[in-house]
Design an enzyme around this catalytic site. Structure first.
Site, PDB file in Angstrom:
ATOM      1  N   ARG A 264       0.884  -1.373   0.135  1.00  0.00           N
ATOM      2  CA  ARG A 264      -0.377  -0.393  -0.021  1.00  0.00           C
ATOM      3  C   ARG A 264       0.557   1.658   0.076  1.00  0.00           C
ATOM      4  NH1 ARG A 264      -2.534  -2.392   4.119  1.00  0.00           N
ATOM      5  NH2 ARG A 264      -1.741  -0.437   5.528  1.00  0.00           N
TER       6      ARG A 264
ATOM      7  N   TYR B 240      -0.848  -2.914  -7.231  1.00  0.00           N
ATOM      8  CA  TYR B 240      -1.232  -4.094  -6.145  1.00  0.00           C
ATOM      9  C   TYR B 240      -2.103  -4.097  -5.042  1.00  0.00           C
ATOM     10  CZ  TYR B 240       1.222  -7.101  -2.664  1.00  0.00           C
ATOM     11  OH  TYR B 240       1.950  -7.767  -1.781  1.00  0.00           O
TER      12      TYR B 240
ATOM     13  N   LYS C  56      -9.548  -2.230   0.984  1.00  0.00           N
ATOM     14  CA  LYS C  56      -9.287  -1.189   2.258  1.00  0.00           C
ATOM     15  C   LYS C  56     -10.257  -0.068   1.507  1.00  0.00           C
ATOM     16  CE  LYS C  56      -6.272  -3.733   4.264  1.00  0.00           C
ATOM     17  NZ  LYS C  56      -6.943  -4.351   5.288  1.00  0.00           N
TER      18      LYS C  56
ATOM     19  N   HIS D  56     -11.686  -2.374  10.651  1.00  0.00           N
ATOM     20  CA  HIS D  56     -10.773  -3.647  10.268  1.00  0.00           C
ATOM     21  C   HIS D  56     -10.254  -4.392  11.663  1.00  0.00           C
ATOM     22  CE1 HIS D  56      -6.181  -3.452   9.644  1.00  0.00           C
ATOM     23  NE2 HIS D  56      -6.740  -4.295   8.795  1.00  0.00           N
TER      24      HIS D  56
ATOM     25  N   SER E 228      -0.990  -4.072  11.724  1.00  0.00           N
ATOM     26  CA  SER E 228       0.108  -5.623  11.126  1.00  0.00           C
ATOM     27  C   SER E 228       1.387  -6.083  12.757  1.00  0.00           C
ATOM     28  CB  SER E 228       0.466  -5.005  10.705  1.00  0.00           C
ATOM     29  OG  SER E 228       1.964  -3.907  10.718  1.00  0.00           O
TER      30      SER E 228
ATOM     31  N   CYS F 131       0.922  -8.215  14.269  1.00  0.00           N
ATOM     32  CA  CYS F 131      -0.014  -8.531  16.389  1.00  0.00           C
ATOM     33  C   CYS F 131      -0.714 -10.160  15.849  1.00  0.00           C
ATOM     34  CB  CYS F 131      -0.817  -8.034  16.409  1.00  0.00           C
ATOM     35  SG  CYS F 131       0.197  -6.425  17.364  1.00  0.00           S
TER      36      CYS F 131
ATOM     37  N   ASP G 123     -10.588  -9.898   8.682  1.00  0.00           N
ATOM     38  CA  ASP G 123      -9.839  -8.564   8.586  1.00  0.00           C
ATOM     39  C   ASP G 123     -10.486  -7.328   8.375  1.00  0.00           C
ATOM     40  OD1 ASP G 123      -7.583  -6.472   7.341  1.00  0.00           O
ATOM     41  OD2 ASP G 123      -8.577  -6.591   5.773  1.00  0.00           O
TER      42      ASP G 123
ATOM     43  N   ARG H  10       1.735 -11.820  -0.513  1.00  0.00           N
ATOM     44  CA  ARG H  10       0.620 -12.745  -0.376  1.00  0.00           C
ATOM     45  C   ARG H  10      -0.103 -13.621  -0.972  1.00  0.00           C
ATOM     46  NH1 ARG H  10      -2.142  -8.559   3.770  1.00  0.00           N
ATOM     47  NH2 ARG H  10      -0.384  -7.045   3.317  1.00  0.00           N
TER      48      ARG H  10
END
Length: 610
Positions: free
Chosen positions: A84, A224, A233, A253, A275, A277, A302, A394
């Protein structure tokens, strides 16, 4: 191939497309971008297979060994297009104050002028794909419709996995139903006879732009992930958060999981983590062997859309139909359900390839293979001094392939939420688990959530970065108004969930993790669920309710004694006073938009700590 007549409104639209406004919009964008041809996608398997075959022919995808990874593909992106691009992401509200201090803002008309110039002719030599999609089960009152126009076949097939792309979307829209218009281009037009590159993207210009008032998304220059899959998002958080504020619901989120005890009612939990975690690992948690009869199921890993139900409770859906997960660190140890899920029908991006035609990434196995082709297409050996897979590599896979998928994950009514959990990566200060005193103090916990940076993310270790509700890159309006919306929604919901905070990452002075994590997080989850049912005990502290050692289940983890538990749950007033000072940086940034309830909670916390 002859160019379509851009003056014709239908533009080859199928007969079942009755929405004249959508057809006119497609015509306008096509006239601006000047594609070679237009394809109206129907989301069928035949269409997916054909587009994948075409990308294999051009080199954009590589088919993996069908015996090892049936119906799986590998894509290697341009090295300049791997994540991103937050610095190029904009919220172009009419007034700057509505975007707030945590978002990038440009005056809308100025941005539209920039975009018109960039998009003029940007699809020459390419196909414009019209992708109609539903975020959430088709026809659900919690779901919403979008249409993405893109010149990337990779985006078209990925959107089929990540959203519900179907000709039935047009039935829902009818002749004038509402939808979110999403326009995307890789930003690399082709001249007549020009050979395409393997991964087209703009080397110079990248923009991901949201217009909250008109509910539009425009993305240019990247092919991407969340920059290009605009249902992710862009729509499901930045635009949907604005829709939620206006209509009285939440776009978060958050993962959604279900917990079923050996005997008793299933409870659903929504959890927000920044992120690094363990978000996906928690969403697909496999209980330890000692928890015989307990089941954890996955609704989403997510994003959650959460709306009030008629019974006074909050109900959530996972608006996505697929998982766009981070590969590095995923293994049989950390996430066995995920490893099973990606054995087939998966698109991998920027992972390494084995000589046998399989995939590999850091953390997948304890010992790396002796030889690989890395994510940039180069020969790789363990001693070469570079990563085999990109840190943000990914996999894109259908959620229905998850072994732990919940039986109600596509229920159009959603699932009732009993608890919200906020968590971050903290080596000290924050206990293993805390229950908020009430809704307002729970919102304060989420609003001031912080997580320590990692070397992989920033090059710096241990710097606490505020990430309210794990939403700082994703709220489509002023963060202060977002906090206010949370407070007001809770007050208007009689059956509002309890709110908790977790921290799996407390460390020893030597830097070793105190808590074993992974499957053992079930012990904390069990306590959370039982607190919601009024069954588990807790003690009151200045920051909230926490369990004592005897309040958690320790069967199968007898080595974790009361002394270790005390260290992982300790509350040091000196550390917390320093924490409040760090929180002040965010609260002061919000300024006059900070709700008075949260300012009062900040004062009460300092007073309670003495």
């Amino acid at each position: 191939m002859n160019k379509p007549d851009l003056n014709l409104i239908d533009m080859g639209a199928p007969s079942y497309v009755r929405h004249s406004g959508a057809k006119e919009w497609v015509a306008r964008i096509a006239a601006l971008t000047k594609p070679e041809r237009i394809q109206w996608c129907d989301g069928s398997k035949q269409e997916y297979d054909r587009l994948c075959d075409e990308m294999v022919e051009t080199g954009m995808l590589k088919r993996l060994n069908p015996k090892l990874r049936p119906d799986c593909f590998l894509a290697l992106s341009d090295p300049n297009d791997v994540a991103r691009t937050e610095d190029r992401t904009f919220i172009c509200s009419e007034h700057e104050v509505d975007a707030g201090p945590t978002n990038n803002w440009v005056e809308p008309q100025q941005m539209r002028a920039t975009l018109r110039q960039l998009f003029d002719g940007c699809m020459r030599g390419r196909t414009l794909y019209v992708v109609p999609f539903s975020m959430g089960p088709l026809g659900s009152h919690i779901a919403h419709i979008g249409i993405e126009l893109t010149d990337s076949p990779y985006v078209a097939v990925s959107m089929r996995v990540m959203t519900r792309v179907s000709s039935k979307v047009w039935d829902i829209l009818g002749e004038q139903g509402p939808y979110v218009p999403c326009i995307h281009s890789v930003g690399l037009p082709l001249a007549a006879g020009q050979k395409d590159v393997r991964w087209p993207c703009s080397k110079k210009d990248k923009y991901i732009v949201h217009f909250p008032e008109t509910k539009e998304v425009w993305s240019f220059g990247s092919g991407y992930g969340g920059n290009a899959l605009l249902g992710k998002k862009c729509f499901s958080l930045r635009i949907a958060s604005v829709m939620g504020k206006e209509q009285g619901w939440l776009a978060e989120h958050m993962l959604i999981l279900g917990v079923t005890p050996p005997s008793g009612e299933k409870r659903y939990v929504g959890a927000a983590f920044p992120s690094a975690c363990g978000k996906t690992n928690f969403a697909m948690l496999v209980p330890p062997a000692a928890f015989s009869g307990w089941k954890v199921s996955t609704v989403g890993e997510d994003i959650a859309w959460i709306k009030p139900g008629k019974d006074g409770r909050l109900y959530a859906i996972n608006p996505e139909s697929g998982i766009f997960g981070v590969a590095p660190g995923t293994s049989e140890k950390t996430n066995p359900n995920c490893m099973e899920m990606i054995k087939r029908n998966t698109i991998f991006t920027n992972v390494a390839q084995t000589p046998e035609g399989d995939v590999w990434w850091e953390g997948m196995t304890d010992t790396p293979p002796a030889r690989l082709i890395d994510w940039q297409g180069n020969e790789w050996t363990p001693d070469c001094g570079r990563k085999a897979a990109h840190p943000n590599a990914r996999f894109t896979v259908a959620a229905s392939q998850c072994p732990s998928v919940d039986s109600d994950w596509e229920n159009p009514e959603g699932v009732p939420i009993s608890a919200f959990v906020f968590g971050g990566r903290r080596s000290d200060t924050v206990p293993l688990v805390t229950e908020a005193f009430d809704w307002d103090s729970g919102v304060y916990i989420g609003a001031t959530m912080g997580s320590e940076t990692t070397a992989a993310a920033t090059g710096k270790v241990g710097v606490v970065r505020r990430d309210p509700m794990a939403m700082i890159p994703f709220v489509g309006y002023n963060m202060g108004d977002y906090f206010k919306h949370w407070l007001e929604l809770g007050r208007s919901t009689p059956g509002r969930p309890k709110i908790f905070c977790v921290n799996w990452f407390r460390t020893t002075p030597e830097g070793k993790f105190l808590w074993p994590g992974f499957r053992e997080n079930m012990r904390v989850l069990k306590w959370i669920v039982e607190r919601c049912e009024g069954k588990a005990k807790a003690v009151k502290t200045p920051i909230g309710y926490i369990p004592e050692f005897s309040h958690l289940e320790w069967k199968g983890l007898e080595s974790f004694d009361a002394d270790k538990f005390k260290r992982v749950c300790s509350i040091d007033p000196t550390e917390w006073k320093r924490e409040l000072q760090l929180q002040d940086e965010l609260l002061q940034l919000i300024g006059k938009k900070l709700p008075p309830e949260l300012a009062a909670r900040r004062v009460a916390l300092e007073r309670a700590l003495g």
